[in-house]
Design an enzyme around this catalytic site. Structure first.
Site, PDB file in Angstrom:
ATOM      1  N   CYS A  43       5.932  15.430 -16.409  1.00 32.80           N
ATOM      2  CA  CYS A  43       7.148  15.195 -17.208  1.00 32.80           C
ATOM      3  C   CYS A  43       7.997  14.102 -16.573  1.00 32.80           C
ATOM      4  O   CYS A  43       8.580  13.261 -17.272  1.00 32.80           O
ATOM      5  CB  CYS A  43       7.973  16.471 -17.312  1.00 32.80           C
ATOM      6  SG  CYS A  43       7.127  17.804 -18.174  1.00 32.80           S
TER       7      CYS A  43
HETATM    8  C1  BEZ Z   1       4.048  18.678 -15.349  1.00 30.37           C
HETATM    9  O1  BEZ Z   1       4.888  18.025 -15.938  1.00 30.37           O
HETATM   10  O2  BEZ Z   1       3.453  18.238 -14.377  1.00 30.37           O
HETATM   11  C2  BEZ Z   1       3.716  20.057 -15.838  1.00 30.37           C
HETATM   12  C3  BEZ Z   1       4.666  20.817 -16.507  1.00 30.37           C
HETATM   13  C4  BEZ Z   1       4.368  22.095 -16.925  1.00 30.37           C
HETATM   14  C5  BEZ Z   1       3.107  22.608 -16.701  1.00 30.37           C
HETATM   15  C6  BEZ Z   1       2.143  21.823 -16.049  1.00 30.37           C
HETATM   16  C7  BEZ Z   1       2.448  20.550 -15.621  1.00 30.37           C
END
Ligand code: BEZ
Length: 213
Positions: free
Chosen positions: A45
């Site tokens: 994210c």
């Molecule tokens: C991420 O943004 O890395 C992420 C967010 C939620 C679950 C898995 C990965």
């Protein structure tokens, strides 16, 4: 009921990093991208939001308002924004919704209970100036989206909203386009007097430059 292409985009009010917004007022008369990210302070994210912030001039050029959403709290958004600036080199420059009760996420079916009961998947909605959904895509949390592809799709959506054409596989702005099936050969001859390439009668190809702006 799922929100599908062609449907009215659900309206909402929200607390965001840029204050309280009423969605329909915020996007009024513009194109919009509404996208969800599963969780603050997570790596994928963080890269997505930093990259989207870098693309702001490209979204502005296309008259697109970008707005992000997660079910995290507004205070967390502020802290995370600092991390985005530090690690991705660009500060957040679009509002992030704090959808703490998940009500907006549920309106847009951004929560897929068999993936996570509380966090959203990676949804993207492109919404037209008529407030109708023009595109929706959904990725799992583990896979970052390609925001260059979102710009590419917006180029196609904006072009095909204006002209009776469609765009072929992997099309990029400026490349050849296809005359819509709704346009008869007779109408096409009037519109495009220089003619078209037709490897089959139903595949009528013209340069994008043949379209009047
Ligand atoms: C991420 O943004 O890395 C992420 C967010 C939620 C679950 C898995 C990965």
């Amino acid at each position: 009921m799922a929100v599908l292409i062609g449907d009215d985009a659900p309206d909402f009010e929200a607390e965001t990093t840029e204050g309280h917004i009423h969605f329909y007022d915020y996007i009024d008369g513009h194109w919009a991208v509404l996208f969800s990210h599963p969780k603050n302070f997570t790596p994928v994210c963080t890269t997505e939001l930093g990259y989207t912030a870098k693309l702001k001039p490209d979204f502005d050029k296309r008259d697109v308002k970008v707005i992000g959403l997660s079910v995290d709290k507004l205070n967390d958004h502020a802290g995370w924004a600092a991390d985005i600036k530090e690690t991705q080199g660009t500060a957040l420059n679009f509002p992030l919704i704090a959808d703490t009760d998940g009500s907006i996420a549920r309106k847009y079916d951004m929560i897929h209970p068999n993936a996570s009961n509380s966090n959203t998947v990676r949804s993207v909605f492109v919404i037209g100036p008529d407030k109708k959904v023009k595109l929706k895509i959904e990725y799992p949390a583990s896979t970052g989206r390609n925001f260059d592809e979102i710009l590419r799709v917006i180029d196609s959506l904006q072009l095909t909203a204006k002209h009776a054409v469609s765009t072929p596989v992997n099309w990029q702005s400026g490349e050849d386009v296809i005359i819509s099936g709704t346009v008869s050969d007779e109408q096409a001859r009037q519109k495009y007097p220089s003619g078209w390439k037709a490897p089959k009668p139903y595949i009528r190809i013209i340069p994008q430059s043949a379209l009047n702006n």
